[in-house]
Design a protein around this motif. Structure first.
Motif, PDB file in Angstrom:
ATOM      1  N   ALA A  39       0.516  -1.235   0.098  1.00  0.00           N
ATOM      2  CA  ALA A  39      -0.017   0.000   0.124  1.00  0.00           C
ATOM      3  C   ALA A  39       0.799   1.354  -0.194  1.00  0.00           C
ATOM      4  CB  ALA A  39      -0.546  -0.006   1.183  1.00  0.00           C
ATOM      5  N   TYR A  40       0.359   2.182  -0.400  1.00  0.00           N
ATOM      6  CA  TYR A  40       1.178   3.573  -0.903  1.00  0.00           C
ATOM      7  C   TYR A  40       0.088   4.713  -0.249  1.00  0.00           C
ATOM      8  CZ  TYR A  40       4.205   0.413  -3.993  1.00  0.00           C
ATOM      9  OH  TYR A  40       4.843   0.111  -4.384  1.00  0.00           O
ATOM     10  N   ALA A  41       0.090   5.857   1.016  1.00  0.00           N
ATOM     11  CA  ALA A  41      -0.334   6.114   1.470  1.00  0.00           C
ATOM     12  C   ALA A  41       0.258   7.997   0.922  1.00  0.00           C
ATOM     13  CB  ALA A  41      -0.365   6.518   2.868  1.00  0.00           C
ATOM     14  N   THR A  42      -0.710   8.999   0.873  1.00  0.00           N
ATOM     15  CA  THR A  42       0.073   9.718   1.120  1.00  0.00           C
ATOM     16  C   THR A  42       0.022  10.788   2.643  1.00  0.00           C
ATOM     17  OG1 THR A  42      -1.570  10.267   0.083  1.00  0.00           O
ATOM     18  CG2 THR A  42      -0.483  10.298  -1.612  1.00  0.00           C
ATOM     19  N   PHE A  43       0.753  10.777   2.725  1.00  0.00           N
ATOM     20  CA  PHE A  43       1.202  12.003   4.402  1.00  0.00           C
ATOM     21  C   PHE A  43       1.793  13.083   4.151  1.00  0.00           C
ATOM     22  CE2 PHE A  43       1.139   7.748   5.161  1.00  0.00           C
ATOM     23  CZ  PHE A  43       0.620   7.582   6.871  1.00  0.00           C
ATOM     24  N   SER A  44       0.981  14.207   4.546  1.00  0.00           N
ATOM     25  CA  SER A  44       1.619  15.392   4.545  1.00  0.00           C
ATOM     26  C   SER A  44       1.680  16.426   5.553  1.00  0.00           C
ATOM     27  CB  SER A  44       0.899  16.398   3.352  1.00  0.00           C
ATOM     28  OG  SER A  44       0.946  15.337   2.169  1.00  0.00           O
ATOM     29  N   GLY A  45       1.924  17.797   5.152  1.00  0.00           N
ATOM     30  CA  GLY A  45       2.357  18.754   6.708  1.00  0.00           C
ATOM     31  C   GLY A  45       3.086  19.970   6.227  1.00  0.00           C
ATOM     32  N   PRO A  46       3.699  21.112   7.259  1.00  0.00           N
ATOM     33  CA  PRO A  46       4.789  21.560   6.711  1.00  0.00           C
ATOM     34  C   PRO A  46       5.421  21.447   6.182  1.00  0.00           C
ATOM     35  CG  PRO A  46       3.570  21.771   8.563  1.00  0.00           C
ATOM     36  CD  PRO A  46       3.235  20.525   8.432  1.00  0.00           C
ATOM     37  N   GLY A  47       6.384  19.942   6.767  1.00  0.00           N
ATOM     38  CA  GLY A  47       7.637  19.812   6.119  1.00  0.00           C
ATOM     39  C   GLY A  47       7.504  19.316   4.063  1.00  0.00           C
ATOM     40  N   GLY A  48       5.767  19.003   3.838  1.00  0.00           N
ATOM     41  CA  GLY A  48       6.136  19.055   2.982  1.00  0.00           C
ATOM     42  C   GLY A  48       5.144  17.236   2.688  1.00  0.00           C
ATOM     43  N   GLY A  49       5.701  16.659   1.241  1.00  0.00           N
ATOM     44  CA  GLY A  49       4.747  15.528   0.996  1.00  0.00           C
ATOM     45  C   GLY A  49       5.476  14.428   1.068  1.00  0.00           C
ATOM     46  N   TYR A  50       4.780  12.921   1.578  1.00  0.00           N
ATOM     47  CA  TYR A  50       5.497  12.076   1.575  1.00  0.00           C
ATOM     48  C   TYR A  50       4.570  10.941   1.019  1.00  0.00           C
ATOM     49  CZ  TYR A  50       7.906  15.382   4.798  1.00  0.00           C
ATOM     50  OH  TYR A  50       9.217  16.175   5.282  1.00  0.00           O
ATOM     51  N   ILE A  51       5.468  10.090   0.615  1.00  0.00           N
ATOM     52  CA  ILE A  51       4.708   8.392   0.275  1.00  0.00           C
ATOM     53  C   ILE A  51       4.320   7.325   1.136  1.00  0.00           C
ATOM     54  CG2 ILE A  51       4.223   6.825  -1.754  1.00  0.00           C
ATOM     55  CD1 ILE A  51       3.276   9.049  -2.495  1.00  0.00           C
ATOM     56  N   TYR A  52       4.396   7.621   2.154  1.00  0.00           N
ATOM     57  CA  TYR A  52       4.066   5.863   3.421  1.00  0.00           C
ATOM     58  C   TYR A  52       3.785   4.515   2.892  1.00  0.00           C
ATOM     59  CZ  TYR A  52       5.247   9.274   6.685  1.00  0.00           C
ATOM     60  OH  TYR A  52       6.225  10.238   7.601  1.00  0.00           O
ATOM     61  N   THR A  53       4.727   3.145   2.798  1.00  0.00           N
ATOM     62  CA  THR A  53       4.543   1.908   2.364  1.00  0.00           C
ATOM     63  C   THR A  53       3.970   1.695   3.305  1.00  0.00           C
ATOM     64  OG1 THR A  53       6.909   1.429   2.288  1.00  0.00           O
ATOM     65  CG2 THR A  53       5.509   2.250   0.048  1.00  0.00           C
ATOM     66  N   PHE A  54       3.515   0.433   4.102  1.00  0.00           N
ATOM     67  CA  PHE A  54       3.000  -0.014   4.987  1.00  0.00           C
ATOM     68  C   PHE A  54       1.936  -1.108   3.978  1.00  0.00           C
ATOM     69  CE2 PHE A  54      -0.678   2.365   4.482  1.00  0.00           C
ATOM     70  CZ  PHE A  54      -1.443   1.058   4.487  1.00  0.00           C
ATOM     71  N   GLU A  55       1.783  -2.906   4.419  1.00  0.00           N
ATOM     72  CA  GLU A  55       1.309  -3.861   4.178  1.00  0.00           C
ATOM     73  C   GLU A  55       0.279  -3.852   4.279  1.00  0.00           C
ATOM     74  OE1 GLU A  55       2.544  -6.495   2.021  1.00  0.00           O
ATOM     75  OE2 GLU A  55       4.624  -5.468   1.365  1.00  0.00           O
ATOM     76  N   ALA A  56      -0.556  -4.462   3.609  1.00  0.00           N
ATOM     77  CA  ALA A  56      -2.462  -4.031   3.551  1.00  0.00           C
ATOM     78  C   ALA A  56      -2.754  -5.698   3.889  1.00  0.00           C
ATOM     79  CB  ALA A  56      -3.081  -3.482   2.408  1.00  0.00           C
ATOM     80  N   LEU A  57      -3.771  -5.894   4.212  1.00  0.00           N
ATOM     81  CA  LEU A  57      -4.290  -6.346   4.843  1.00  0.00           C
ATOM     82  C   LEU A  57      -5.036  -7.615   3.593  1.00  0.00           C
ATOM     83  CD1 LEU A  57      -6.364  -5.816   7.680  1.00  0.00           C
ATOM     84  CD2 LEU A  57      -4.240  -6.312   7.564  1.00  0.00           C
ATOM     85  N   ALA A  58      -5.250  -7.266   2.710  1.00  0.00           N
ATOM     86  CA  ALA A  58      -5.395  -8.445   1.493  1.00  0.00           C
ATOM     87  C   ALA A  58      -4.955  -7.505   0.466  1.00  0.00           C
ATOM     88  CB  ALA A  58      -7.063  -8.045   0.968  1.00  0.00           C
ATOM     89  N   SER A  59      -5.004  -7.667  -0.473  1.00  0.00           N
ATOM     90  CA  SER A  59      -4.785  -7.243  -2.160  1.00  0.00           C
ATOM     91  C   SER A  59      -5.194  -6.090  -2.537  1.00  0.00           C
ATOM     92  CB  SER A  59      -4.531  -8.260  -3.209  1.00  0.00           C
ATOM     93  OG  SER A  59      -5.507  -8.960  -3.780  1.00  0.00           O
ATOM     94  N   GLY A  60      -4.938  -5.598  -3.712  1.00  0.00           N
ATOM     95  CA  GLY A  60      -5.739  -4.042  -4.408  1.00  0.00           C
ATOM     96  C   GLY A  60      -6.891  -4.487  -5.256  1.00  0.00           C
ATOM     97  N   ILE A  61      -7.889  -3.694  -5.737  1.00  0.00           N
ATOM     98  CA  ILE A  61      -8.982  -3.406  -6.526  1.00  0.00           C
ATOM     99  C   ILE A  61      -8.992  -2.713  -7.201  1.00  0.00           C
ATOM    100  CG2 ILE A  61      -9.904  -5.911  -4.881  1.00  0.00           C
ATOM    101  CD1 ILE A  61     -11.459  -3.593  -4.124  1.00  0.00           C
ATOM    102  N   ARG A  62     -10.116  -2.377  -8.094  1.00  0.00           N
ATOM    103  CA  ARG A  62      -9.604  -1.188  -8.657  1.00  0.00           C
ATOM    104  C   ARG A  62     -10.307  -0.137  -7.486  1.00  0.00           C
ATOM    105  NH1 ARG A  62     -13.971   0.992 -11.169  1.00  0.00           N
ATOM    106  NH2 ARG A  62     -14.850  -0.565 -11.693  1.00  0.00           N
ATOM    107  N   SER A  63     -10.917  -0.393  -6.490  1.00  0.00           N
ATOM    108  CA  SER A  63     -11.439   0.875  -5.269  1.00  0.00           C
ATOM    109  C   SER A  63     -10.205   0.917  -4.508  1.00  0.00           C
ATOM    110  CB  SER A  63     -12.451   0.169  -4.774  1.00  0.00           C
ATOM    111  OG  SER A  63     -14.059   0.197  -5.311  1.00  0.00           O
ATOM    112  N   SER A  64      -9.410   0.351  -4.757  1.00  0.00           N
ATOM    113  CA  SER A  64      -8.154   0.900  -3.670  1.00  0.00           C
ATOM    114  C   SER A  64      -7.209   1.538  -4.740  1.00  0.00           C
ATOM    115  CB  SER A  64      -7.659  -1.170  -3.683  1.00  0.00           C
ATOM    116  OG  SER A  64      -7.957  -1.882  -3.384  1.00  0.00           O
ATOM    117  N   ASN A  65      -7.623   2.125  -5.642  1.00  0.00           N
ATOM    118  CA  ASN A  65      -6.596   2.613  -6.356  1.00  0.00           C
ATOM    119  C   ASN A  65      -6.568   3.840  -6.588  1.00  0.00           C
ATOM    120  OD1 ASN A  65      -4.258   3.028  -7.730  1.00  0.00           O
ATOM    121  ND2 ASN A  65      -4.807   2.101  -9.738  1.00  0.00           N
ATOM    122  N   GLY A  66      -6.426   4.927  -6.123  1.00  0.00           N
ATOM    123  CA  GLY A  66      -7.118   6.677  -6.694  1.00  0.00           C
ATOM    124  C   GLY A  66      -9.224   7.035  -5.406  1.00  0.00           C
ATOM    125  N   GLY A  67      -9.328   8.035  -6.852  1.00  0.00           N
ATOM    126  CA  GLY A  67     -10.333   8.415  -5.792  1.00  0.00           C
ATOM    127  C   GLY A  67     -10.507   9.721  -4.570  1.00  0.00           C
TER     128      GLY A  67
END
Length: 288
Positions: free
Chosen positions: A260-288
């Motif tokens: 999983a890729y998550a968008t984290f942000s704040g005064p220091g800028g924007g960051y992409i954090y990764t972690f292991e999701a509990l199940a695989s991705g589908i189309r509704s895991s993507n964007g929105g």
């Protein structure tokens, strides 16, 4: 971090067929990168789209035409190629006589677009005037599926595609809306979650192949994870000593994988954090 806004706010993470990650920067000033593409292998970032006026809040690839659709909180939905070219206006104007403030989007299997109208998130603040809007894939027909909502924000289909999760930014709740067979009307709706978020606000959301829900937060750098029955399963949070990160807006999960890729942000800028999701991705895991 943008000097003109005092922060960065990344949103709308979405993966293309080549495994490249796209994000939008809500707070990017005129002419600065507004849609960015991240090569996850060499960790390089490139700007693929900018303009002089928009405040982009989400991104999603259409299963109908393969184009990247982005929402502009100022009232426009644009579509472009995966390289950011041929950017055209898909929708602009009123829905049922009321200006649209598009926030997040989700496509059904046929490419029809469902978008949250986040009225009430700003002036007039706290007024439950938001809506759920459906726009046919050709942009011709616009339907109001629900109204009187508390600044709706996140939207994602269940794995079966028969219902939508819908988060309310000023209502601190997530509803379940079941659609009729045509997808043009809501057949039933009820509150699904009322998360305890304190001074934070619920933001965007995504689902995985098992039906788990990943709920982003604004003003708290954390993703809350629930199963489809509302049981809190996990919290994915930024390090507590990272004062430069203050929000975690949304998640994209790799198809047929659990990264999983998550968008984290704040005064220091924007960051992409990764972690292991509990199940695989589908189309509704993507964007929105």
């Amino acid at each position: 971090m943008h000097e003109s806004t005092g922060m960065t706010l990344l949103e709308g993470p979405v993966l293309d067929d080549e495994g490249r990650l796209y994000v939008v920067d809500v707070t990017a000033p005129p002419g600065a990168p507004k849609v960015l593409r991240v090569d996850l292998h060499d960790e390089t970032v490139e700007s693929i789209y900018t303009d002089e006026s928009s405040a982009l809040t989400s991104a999603q690839f259409s299963p109908h035409d393969g184009r990247l659709y982005v929402t502009d909180d100022l009232g426009t939905i644009r579509a472009m190629t995966p390289d950011g070219e041929d950017a055209v206006v898909f929708f602009v104007g009123d829905a049922a006589g009321i200006p649209l403030a598009p926030d997040d989007i989700s496509f059904d299997a046929d490419g029809h677009l469902y978008v949250t109208d986040t009225r009430g998130a700003q002036d007039p603040y706290w007024e439950a005037s938001g809506r759920l809007i459906r726009i046919d894939r050709d942009g011709a027909n616009v339907s109001v599926l629900a109204e009187g909502l508390a600044a709706p924000n996140g939207i994602a289909f269940t794995p079966a595609g028969d219902a939508l999760w819908l988060s309310h930014n000023t209502g601190s709740a997530v509803d379940v809306l079941r659609l009729d067979e045509t997808g043009t009307a809501v057949s039933t709706a009820h509150p699904g979650l009322r998360p305890d978020v304190g001074i934070a606000q619920v933001d965007s959301l995504a689902t995985d192949a098992a039906g788990n829900l990943y709920l982003g937060l604004h003003n708290r750098p954390a993703i809350l994870v629930y199963d489809r029955y509302g049981e809190h399963l996990a919290t994915v949070a930024a390090p507590t000593d990272d004062a430069d990160v203050t929000s975690a807006t949304n998640v994209a999960i790799s198809p047929d994988a659990t990264t999983a890729y998550a968008t984290f942000s704040g005064p220091g800028g924007g960051y992409i954090y990764t972690f292991e999701a509990l199940a695989s991705g589908i189309r509704s895991s993507n964007g929105g």
